[in-house]
Design an enzyme around this catalytic site. Structure first.
Site, PDB file in Angstrom:
ATOM      1  N   SER A  51     -22.445   9.991  -0.844  1.00 51.78           N
ATOM      2  CA  SER A  51     -22.792  11.374  -1.176  1.00 51.78           C
ATOM      3  C   SER A  51     -23.150  11.494  -2.657  1.00 51.78           C
ATOM      4  CB  SER A  51     -21.630  12.319  -0.850  1.00 51.78           C
ATOM      5  OG  SER A  51     -20.429  11.824  -1.405  1.00 51.78           O
ATOM      6  N   ASP A  89     -18.277   3.439   0.274  1.00 50.76           N
ATOM      7  CA  ASP A  89     -19.352   3.453   1.274  1.00 50.76           C
ATOM      8  C   ASP A  89     -20.293   2.282   1.066  1.00 50.76           C
ATOM      9  OD1 ASP A  89     -19.135   5.535   3.090  1.00 50.76           O
ATOM     10  OD2 ASP A  89     -19.988   7.007   1.703  1.00 50.76           O
ATOM     11  N   GLU A 187     -17.075  12.915  11.325  1.00 56.16           N
ATOM     12  CA  GLU A 187     -17.745  14.003  10.588  1.00 56.16           C
ATOM     13  C   GLU A 187     -18.485  14.928  11.556  1.00 56.16           C
ATOM     14  OE1 GLU A 187     -19.993  12.695   7.202  1.00 56.16           O
ATOM     15  OE2 GLU A 187     -20.886  14.676   6.887  1.00 56.16           O
TER      16      GLU A 187
HETATM   17  O1  KIV Z   1     -20.458   9.947   1.330  1.00 56.03           O
HETATM   18  C1  KIV Z   1     -19.526  10.725   1.567  1.00 56.03           C
HETATM   19  O2  KIV Z   1     -19.058  11.479   0.731  1.00 56.03           O
HETATM   20  C2  KIV Z   1     -18.965  10.712   2.927  1.00 56.03           C
HETATM   21  C3  KIV Z   1     -18.105  11.875   3.319  1.00 56.03           C
HETATM   22  C4  KIV Z   1     -18.916  13.091   3.509  1.00 56.03           C
HETATM   23  C5  KIV Z   1     -17.259  11.568   4.511  1.00 56.03           C
HETATM   24  O3  KIV Z   1     -19.231   9.821   3.676  1.00 56.03           O
END
Ligand code: KIV
Length: 270
Positions: A51, A89, A187
């Site tokens: 994000s 991520d 999500e």
């Molecule tokens: O990238 C992110 O912040 C996420 C959340 C929205 C779960 O994957």
């Protein structure tokens, strides 16, 4: 209690919280300062989310985020805290094959200092999850609205409303667990589906826009302190009640732990 005096949050601790019925508080962070503030307020999982493509880089989605970006921000977060579990991520196309996933996940752990990596997707990822976990890299799955699929989904849309789509997400969650995943982010799925998955699976399930019955909740930091360009139904601005960033983070953790957040209005049922 000072951040660095807290015991490090491990996967074993997260499983213990699930079985004790204590909610898990997770938030995104991308730098050392916010990571430290979150540790001090008792956040258990810091998600270095892709994000950051939107909230730091100003993009419309997460697709342009690179491995170098993720490693850099993971390293900053790791410098700020020794307490929370750091979940990073894997960005778009960094895990398109199991071999690529292994090389990139090894960077995220080794160079970035992450404790666990998050991959978006279900059945197609099972070999990858096995490959990583068998080599000592803990994996978190991410199902439902997987933002890296924005072009396939035609936007950031709620997933799992139709019975066959819900069944696919349920089956994928169990297949990921079977393959070795030890945490799951769900999500923007209906709360009944999130409840069914959470109560039938032994790994902790962290929800966002997935109703109140997951084992924990995650939000994007910028939504929690009300500075996002976007106003999402699933989020709440905790700075309004908090008065300071520290108080907003404390209010978020307290609201998750006491079940005051999320409310029905933050879910994906309507
Ligand atoms: O990238 C992110 O912040 C996420 C959340 C929205 C779960 O994957």
């Amino acid at each position: 209690m000072a951040a660095l005096m807290r015991l490090p949050v491990t996967l074993q601790r997260l499983r213990a919280l699930k079985f004790a019925g204590e909610k898990i508080a997770a938030l995104t962070a991308y730098d050392a300062t916010f990571a430290r503030l979150m540790s001090e307020q008792g956040v258990e999982i810091i998600l270095v989310g892709d994000s950051l493509g939107m909230v730091l880089q100003g993009a419309q989605n997460t697709l342009a985020v690179t491995m170098d970006d993720m490693v850099y921000h993971s390293r900053l977060v790791a410098k700020g805290t020794a307490g929370p579990l750091i979940l990073s991520d894997m960005p778009f196309m960094s895990y398109a094959t199991p071999e690529q996933a292994l090389a990139n996940a090894a960077r995220m752990i080794g160079e970035g200092g992450a404790h666990m990596v998050k991959l978006e997707g279900g059945s197609w990822l099972l070999d990858t999850v096995r490959k990583l976990t068998e080599r000592g890299i803990p994996v978190c799955g991410h199902l439902g609205l997987t933002p890296q699929w924005v072009n396939k989904f035609g936007g950031h849309r709620v997933q799992g409303r139709e019975p066959d789509a819900a069944e696919r997400i349920y089956t994928d969650a169990h297949a990921l667990a079977e393959a070795g995943a030890e945490l799951l982010v769900l999500e923007c799925v209906p709360s009944a589906l999130a409840r069914r998955i959470t109560t039938s699976i032994s790994m902790p399930v962290i929800g966002i826009g997935a109703g109140p019955d997951c084992d924990g909740q995650v939000l994007v930091l910028h939504d929690v302190i009300g500075v996002s360009a976007r106003k999402l139904r699933m989020a709440r601005n905790f700075l309004q009640q908090g008065g300071s960033i520290q108080a907003a983070l404390a209010a978020y953790v307290d609201a998750v732990k006491t079940g005051k957040f999320p409310e029905a209005a933050h879910g994906s049922d309507q």
